[in-house]
Write an enzyme that holds these catalytic residues in place. Structure first.
Site, short mmCIF file in Angstrom:
data_model
loop_
_atom_site.label_atom_id
_atom_site.label_comp_id
_atom_site.label_asym_id
_atom_site.label_seq_id
_atom_site.Cartn_x
_atom_site.Cartn_y
_atom_site.Cartn_z
N THR A 413 27.79 -76.50 48.20
CA THR A 413 27.58 -76.31 46.77
C THR A 413 28.24 -77.49 46.09
O THR A 413 28.90 -78.29 46.74
CB THR A 413 28.21 -74.96 46.32
N THR A 431 23.77 -75.37 43.59
CA THR A 431 23.66 -75.28 45.03
C THR A 431 22.22 -75.35 45.50
O THR A 431 21.30 -75.02 44.73
CB THR A 431 24.30 -73.97 45.54
N ASP A 453 21.50 -65.81 51.11
CA ASP A 453 22.66 -65.14 50.52
C ASP A 453 22.45 -63.63 50.38
O ASP A 453 23.39 -62.90 50.06
CB ASP A 453 22.99 -65.73 49.14
N GLY A 500 31.29 -71.57 49.74
CA GLY A 500 30.74 -70.30 50.20
C GLY A 500 31.59 -69.13 49.73
O GLY A 500 32.09 -69.10 48.60
#
Length: 593
Positions: A413, A431, A453, A500
């Site tokens: 990211t 991201t 995700d 993360g």
């Protein structure tokens, strides 16, 4: 000019962005015309003093991108103007982490009106997606790399629409001016950073080479570029010019969107379900910031679909009863408490947080000060609780029970912090998910792997997972763009990070470093990381945190020493001006005047 301990890198000819000559261990900075002789450059390395400025500042993950924002601010552009220039250049120079093929979350504080707004540009699942998206033929979750590489993982991109929506609200300079640095660099070329060179020589290389457009862009002549070599991306320049002439319709409704869908649906071996209707109906959503009082300040972050603002707020709220100030950053007691707060915050995160448009997330209950004070009583000052700890029962939650989801979340990211001359502030996290996203390239930009995700399992232990895949839903994020306000509602700190699921502890730790321990933002960013995500306590290898291993183990922690690659970029705002810091673990810098 100033000497720093920045690693060797050759940066030259950044087309109206800045000119940097880097020899072994030395950075010499020369602003281009218009940049201003009073500019300051910091590589953000451990022990390097923070950058100080009076008028404006930008902190970003790459020097070339930071200079793009600096030049915009020097022309009296707004924080949002600078953000747009920075993000588009990051698309080029840091393509592994973010870009217009991904998603973004923005906190914006308007200086004149003192209004704080959160914009959600997170990716969305295709209408044709369902809970079985990441299950194999036998109903088992796919391996993360197998799921990510290809079209299956691609959600509807939101970053470009967020940039343009923010410009409509708070921009001053023309989009033509803001797109110019990225267009110039894409056409003439930019120097490859150490980080990008290392990644292109690593495991991701073979996956990228499967896509012809990515292979031609990143491996000219059939080989990975070395650090300092020039890389061009004329296709991205053409894309940006097309967007300037036709607006975001070119991206979401026109030929660019057509190419995105074709790349996703036609990905060999792992096609996805993205369709034209998904692009056509995508919207940026204004969200209520997730805010919590912390001592004499108010800490505000992003609410669902991000878990970042809630988790940062919970960690701080759980630590409110403890006198961290008297313990100091060298105290094992302080880090023990920090790890224990992380366990409790992640237990709640994994159970309750998902896209609030699909799941009734009890945001106010999770940040309720009475709830957190009661939950903090479970923290023993001298002994670690066995992990995992159970989630709590926050007020205002619905009766339906969810199953917890602790899915893996890749750390790639980028974060940008900006303060302009009018006192407006931007905290932007963006991201494309895992390194190089889906490894699919369209017209000079990479497509995200954001759908990974989501929980790969829609149900667990007989109950639905809040973060399961559903059509049109936004996957849970850990991105935590944060702005801290004082009693009068004025910003005093802007910060955020990649990393993360570790983002929330990274950001909370830096905030504690500044607010409780009186460190400047550069010192706080440089602290060794201590992370607990409701499991083992992770200590950053090679940093002072590693020395805590025995003391924390004696308190009952299961300790793991490991590399941790944050990318914190922050700016303090005070009566004496601005203080900026950049993470020593990445390539970023802070610039100000």
């Amino acid at each position: 000019m100033r000497r720093t301990g920045w690693k060797p890198l050759f940066l030259l000819g950044a087309i109206g962005v800045g000119l940097l000559f880097v020899a072994a261990g030395t950075v010499l900075a020369q602003p281009l015309p218009g940049a201003g002789a009073a500019s300051q450059v910091a590589a953000g390395r451990s022990g390097e003093p923070a950058v100080r400025a009076r008028q404006f500042m930008v902190a970003a993950a790459n020097p070339i991108a930071a200079w793009a924002g600096y030049d915009v601010l020097a022309e009296n552009g707004t924080a949002v103007d600078a953000m747009i220039a920075v993000q588009l250049v990051l698309n080029l120079v840091e393509p592994q982490s973010s870009g217009i093929g991904g998603g973004a979350l923005l906190l914006h504080f308007d200086g004149p009106s003192r209004r704080l707004v959160a914009l959600d540009g997170r990716e969305t699942a295709p209408r044709a997606a369902d809970g079985g998206l990441f299950l194999d033929a036998s109903g088992r979750p796919m391996p993360i790399l197998a799921a990510a590489a290809g079209g299956r993982s691609v959600g509807t991109p939101g970053t470009l629409k967020l940039l343009l929506e923010a410009h409509k609200r708070w921009g001053r300079l023309s989009l033509d001016r803001l797109f110019r640095p990225a267009i110039g660099l894409a056409e003439s070329g930019f120097p490859v950073s150490l980080q990008l060179a290392a990644l292109l020589a690593g495991d991701a290389a073979e996956r990228l080479k499967r896509d012809r457009r990515a292979r031609d862009t990143f491996f000219p002549g059939g080989r990975a570029p070395q650090a300092g070599e020039t890389l061009r991306n004329p296709a991205f320049a053409e894309t940006l010019r097309f967007i300037l002439s036709a607006g975001d319709e070119a991206f979401y409704l026109g030929p660019i969107g057509t190419d995105i869908v074709a790349a996703v649906q036609g990905a060999p071996g792992n096609p996805g379900r993205l369709a034209p209707i998904d692009l056509e109906t995508y919207r940026v959503v204004e969200r209520q910031p997730a805010c919590i009082p912390y001592r004499v300040w108010r800490v505000c972050g992003m609410g669902p679909p991000s878990s970042g603002g809630i988790a940062v707020g919970q960690i701080l709220g759980l630590l409110e009863p403890f006198d961290l100030r008297s313990m100091g950053p060298g105290s094992a007691d302080a880090w023990h408490l920090f790890a224990e707060a992380g366990k409790l915050a992640f237990a709640d995160r994994d159970r309750y947080v998902a896209d609030a448009d699909f799941v009734p997330v009890p945001v106010q209950g999770l940040l309720d000060t009475a709830y957190l004070a009661a939950r903090a009583q479970a923290i023993s000052p001298g002994r670690a609780a066995p992990a995992p700890v159970a989630p709590g029962s926050p007020p205002r939650r619905v009766e339906e029970e969810w199953s917890s989801d602790a899915s893996a979340e890749p750390p790639d990211t980028s974060h940008v912090s900006i303060v302009d001359a009018q006192g407006s502030v931007v905290s932007l996290s963006s991201t494309i998910e895992g390194g190089f996203g889906s490894h699919l390239m369209v017209r000079g930009f990479l497509l995200n792997s954001g759908l990974t995700d989501f929980s790969f399992l829609p149900y667990a232990a007989g109950r639905p997972v809040a973060n399961r895949v559903e059509p049109g839903k936004r996957p849970r994020s850990s991105m935590a763009p944060t702005i801290v306000l004082d009693r009068e509602g004025r910003p005093v700190l802007v910060i955020g990070s990649p990393g993360g699921a570790r983002i929330s502890p990274y950001v909370a730790q830096a905030i504690i470093g500044v607010l409780d321990w009186g460190l400047d933002v550069q010192q706080a960013i440089g602290l060794g990381h201590v992370v607990n995500r409701n499991g083992p306590t992770e200590l950053e290898a090679g940093m002072a945190a590693e020395a805590l291993k025995d003391a924390l183990a004696a308190r009952g922690h299961e300790v793991v020493v490991m590399e941790q690659v944050s990318g914190l970029h922050g700016i303090q705002i005070g009566p004496d001006g601005l203080v900026g810091g950049a993470d020593p673990r990445r390539d970023g810098i802070a610039l100000g005047r």
